[in-house]
Write an enzyme that holds these catalytic residues in place. Structure first.
Site, PDB file in Angstrom:
ATOM      1  N   GLY A 205     -23.354  -9.716 -87.455  1.00  0.00           N
ATOM      2  CA  GLY A 205     -24.320  -8.797 -86.867  1.00  0.00           C
ATOM      3  C   GLY A 205     -23.860  -7.366 -86.983  1.00  0.00           C
ATOM      4  N   PRO A 207     -22.652  -3.522 -85.945  1.00  0.00           N
ATOM      5  CG  PRO A 207     -21.394  -1.856 -86.974  1.00  0.00           C
ATOM      6  CD  PRO A 207     -22.663  -2.630 -87.122  1.00  0.00           C
ATOM      7  N   GLY A 208     -21.617  -3.324 -82.535  1.00  0.00           N
ATOM      8  CA  GLY A 208     -22.085  -3.078 -81.177  1.00  0.00           C
ATOM      9  C   GLY A 208     -23.022  -4.118 -80.623  1.00  0.00           C
ATOM     10  CB  THR A 209     -24.861  -6.943 -82.053  1.00  0.00           C
ATOM     11  OG1 THR A 209     -23.860  -7.396 -82.967  1.00  0.00           O
ATOM     12  CG2 THR A 209     -25.816  -6.017 -82.782  1.00  0.00           C
ATOM     13  N   GLY A 210     -22.261  -7.165 -79.709  1.00  0.00           N
ATOM     14  CA  GLY A 210     -21.612  -8.044 -78.734  1.00  0.00           C
ATOM     15  C   GLY A 210     -20.908  -9.239 -79.322  1.00  0.00           C
ATOM     16  CE  LYS A 211     -19.781  -8.201 -85.200  1.00  0.00           C
ATOM     17  NZ  LYS A 211     -20.620  -7.034 -84.872  1.00  0.00           N
ATOM     18  CD  GLU A 428     -38.432  20.472 -84.608  1.00  0.00           C
ATOM     19  OE1 GLU A 428     -38.896  19.304 -84.592  1.00  0.00           O
ATOM     20  OE2 GLU A 428     -37.473  20.790 -85.327  1.00  0.00           O
ATOM     21  CG  HIS A 431     -41.593  17.555 -87.838  1.00  0.00           C
ATOM     22  ND1 HIS A 431     -41.649  16.922 -89.056  1.00  0.00           N
ATOM     23  CD2 HIS A 431     -40.508  18.395 -87.904  1.00  0.00           C
ATOM     24  CE1 HIS A 431     -40.659  17.358 -89.832  1.00  0.00           C
ATOM     25  NE2 HIS A 431     -39.953  18.256 -89.149  1.00  0.00           N
ATOM     26  CG  ASP A 503     -37.500  17.260 -91.742  1.00  0.00           C
ATOM     27  OD1 ASP A 503     -37.000  16.382 -91.013  1.00  0.00           O
ATOM     28  OD2 ASP A 503     -37.826  18.389 -91.333  1.00  0.00           O
TER      29      ASP A 503
END
Length: 617
Positions: A205, A207-211, A428, A431, A503
């Site tokens: 998964g 990074p940071g998904t809780g493996k 802005e 956009h 952009d």
């Protein structure tokens, strides 16, 4: 031996080293006397002239003190002969000798021993140091002798700190891994049916998904020892150390069975063999070979399960993924809106929340966030609440924390000229206006010209719900939104700035992906052009292998230009048609610097709304 005794012993060794160094330096560079030297004939001449005040005799050394000099003069007499007899031989009369005071000193045996000890001191200290170092090297805690020992950290399962209740947003993964927990708890139930539990589980998964958290939860649920080590900790500069550490790790695991061995970032040692910069004898490959051998050597009743985590399963060696090794792959994907809500509930435990906090809305406003991002979001909100002197975390802090995590902190101290502020406001506003008037663009949540992170201003927009796929119309609208800021500069000022570089990169990247990867070009048809090649050992994409002709490449370029040009024209027509709204948005940004989603939507009450605004409710 405790830490204090270790420090005292090391301090004693360092003191001995310092003393030995000083003694050696003293012996190497003895202090040279500053006194003048003269031979015995010169001394006799001085006595005849009446210049000598006294003579001190010690063995064969003479120290002469003159009447007109404060420093002593050194001289030597002939060994074994009387000083007075030698002086008379040089013509000194008895009357002249009576004018000189002669002192005779006897040599001390203690002084001789002191000289001997001074010369032997460095040798003695070096011998003591060698003895201490030899004892330390023979000790079990010697680092010099433990290169091949495993550096895995052991967590006992009798006091679990993490369980499945602490892991949210990955229900399918927990169901897959529940079988592993049951096997470690009741292995006889599976053995009675002849079932073989997977020896290895690969958690895959972003990074940071809780493996890592999931692996700890498995050990906590099963109540067994948990060995944790990173893939990079196997490899050292010395050849063979990695393989030795692998052997030691699996030996410890077998002694503590049933247990779990967790290897984090296994791609550090598990890459394709034969692709390394060092050829087939690379140290990483030897480590990988040892891992393969150890996993094959497990008996069916060993009850040791190896769990590994990686975010690059595509570069792992096929031998790692075959049945009998890491034969079960569990995907830890980015959580959906329900998963994010559950993760937020886990991270707000024990934290005071204000009554206005709506975690459901926060979950809907954070698409693409993983567990680590959400944990950081809650922590940033708590820091903001403490900084503002509040006793509870409010909705305002959570909403601002979303922007801090996604874009970075505000930079209100940055000095901006009125002309630049006007350009940023219209950029802005362009956009936001194009996003508002496109049918398939994401709803606008916030518009601001306050610099945040690397951006001089930003438009924050979120999808109404989680999306797995994007249609061609959504791609074209997103390209038009990306070009809206630059188009507004063209229409209003008749010139453009370099502030739209990101952009332009985003628009060009999406247009080229539509043509070459997603088959969204009617002229080229549903085909994929180009094959991305990467250096497996480094894990870096190094270029694209062209599997098409020059004519096709030219056609691809023309299609990319057409898509970008049409999106630019669409943005231009929207800005020209709703120029009064563009001016209204820009002028309000110049005055207030920020417009939230509800205020922005209220500005379009007199305009037919192509979008729903459920997020802003």
């Amino acid at each position: 031996m405790n830490e204090r005794s270790k420090r005292s012993r090391n301090g004693f060794v360092y003191l001995l080293i310092a003393v030995a160094a000083i003694a050696i330096l003293i012996n190497m560079f003895p202090s040279t006397p500053k006194s003048r030297t003269a031979d015995i004939s010169q001394v006799a001449h001085w006595i005849q002239e009446g210049k000598v005040k006294s003579i001190t005799v010690r063995d064969d050394t003479l120290r002469i003190r003159l009447n007109d000099r404060p420093q002593e003069v050194l001289s030597r007499k002939e060994p074994g002969q009387d000083l007075i007899a030698q002086l008379r031989a040089y013509g000194v009369t008895p009357d002249q000798l009576r004018e000189v005071k002669i002192f005779v000193e006897t040599s001390s045996q203690f002084g001789n021993w002191l000289v001997i000890l001074t010369n032997l001191l460095p040798v003695l200290i070096i011998g003591v140091l060698f003895f201490f170092l030899l004892r330390q090297a023979q000790g079990s805690n010697s680092q010099a002798m433990s290169f091949g020992k495993s550096r895995a950290r052991l967590y006992m399962g009798d006091k679990p700190t993490v369980t499945f209740d602490d892991v949210a947003g990955a229900e399918e993964a927990k169901q897959e891994l529940q079988e592993v927990v049951e096997f470690l708890r009741e292995p006889q139930k599976f053995a009675a049916l002849g079932a073989r539990i997977p020896k290895g589980v690969l958690l895959v998964g972003p990074p940071g998904t809780g493996k890592t958290l999931m692996a700890k939860a498995i050990a906590g649920e099963a109540g067994v020892p948990f060995f944790s080590i990173s893939g990079s900790e196997f490899v050292e500069m010395f050849v063979g150390v990695g393989a030795s550490r692998v052997r030691d790790l699996f030996d410890q695991a077998k002694r503590n069975a049933p247990c779990i061995v967790f290897i984090d970032e296994i791609d550090a040692v598990g890459r394709h063999r034969g692709a390394g910069l060092g050829g087939s004898h690379d140290e990483r490959e030897q480590t990988l070979n040892q891992i393969l051998v150890e996993m094959d050597g497990f008996d069916t009743n060993t009850n040791v399960i190896v769990i590994a985590a990686t975010n690059r399963p595509d570069i792992l060696d096929p031998a790692l993924l075959r049945p009998g090794r890491f034969d079960r792959r569990v995907v830890m994907d980015r959580p959906d809106v329900r998963g994010r809500r559950a993760i937020l509930e886990v991270h707000v435990r024990g934290k005071p929340l204000a009554p206005d906090v709506d975690l459901e809305k926060i979950a809907r406003l954070t698409p693409g966030f993983v567990g680590a991002d959400l944990e950081n979001l809650v922590n940033e909100a708590a820091i903001l609440a403490a900084r503002r002197g509040k006793r509870a975390i409010g909705m305002d802090e959570l909403l601002e924390a979303i922007e801090r995590v996604a874009l970075g902190p505000e930079r209100r101290s940055r000095v901006i000229s009125p002309e630049e502020k006007r350009i940023i406001a219209y950029h802005e506003a362009g956009h936001a206006l194009v996003a508002r008037m496109c049918d398939h663009a994401q709803p606008v949540y916030k518009v601001s010209i306050i610099p945040r992170g690397m951006a001089g201003g930003y438009v924050l927009s979120f999808p109404e719900d989680d999306r797995m796929f994007m249609k061609r119309s959504e791609f074209t609208d997103r390209i038009a939104v990306a070009l809206g800021g630059r188009t507004a500069e063209e229409v209003v000022f008749g010139d453009v700035t370099d502030g739209a570089v990101s952009d332009l990169e985003q628009a060009t990247r999406m247009a080229r992906a539509m043509v070459t990867r997603y088959g969204m070009s009617e002229r080229l048809g549903p085909m994929v052009f180009g094959q991305r090649s990467e250096l497996i050992f480094l894990g870096k994409e190094i270029g694209e292998q062209r599997n098409y002709s020059e004519e096709t490449a030219e056609l691809i370029d023309r299609e990319v230009q057409r898509i970008v040009r049409e999106a630019h024209e669409k943005a231009r027509q929207i800005i020209l048609r709703y120029r009064h709204k563009l001016d209204e948005i820009a002028e309000r940004l110049i005055r207030e610097e920020t417009i939230d989603g509800a205020e922005f939507e209220a500005m379009f009450r007199d305009v037919d709304a192509p979008q729903a605004a459920s997020l802003l409710a």
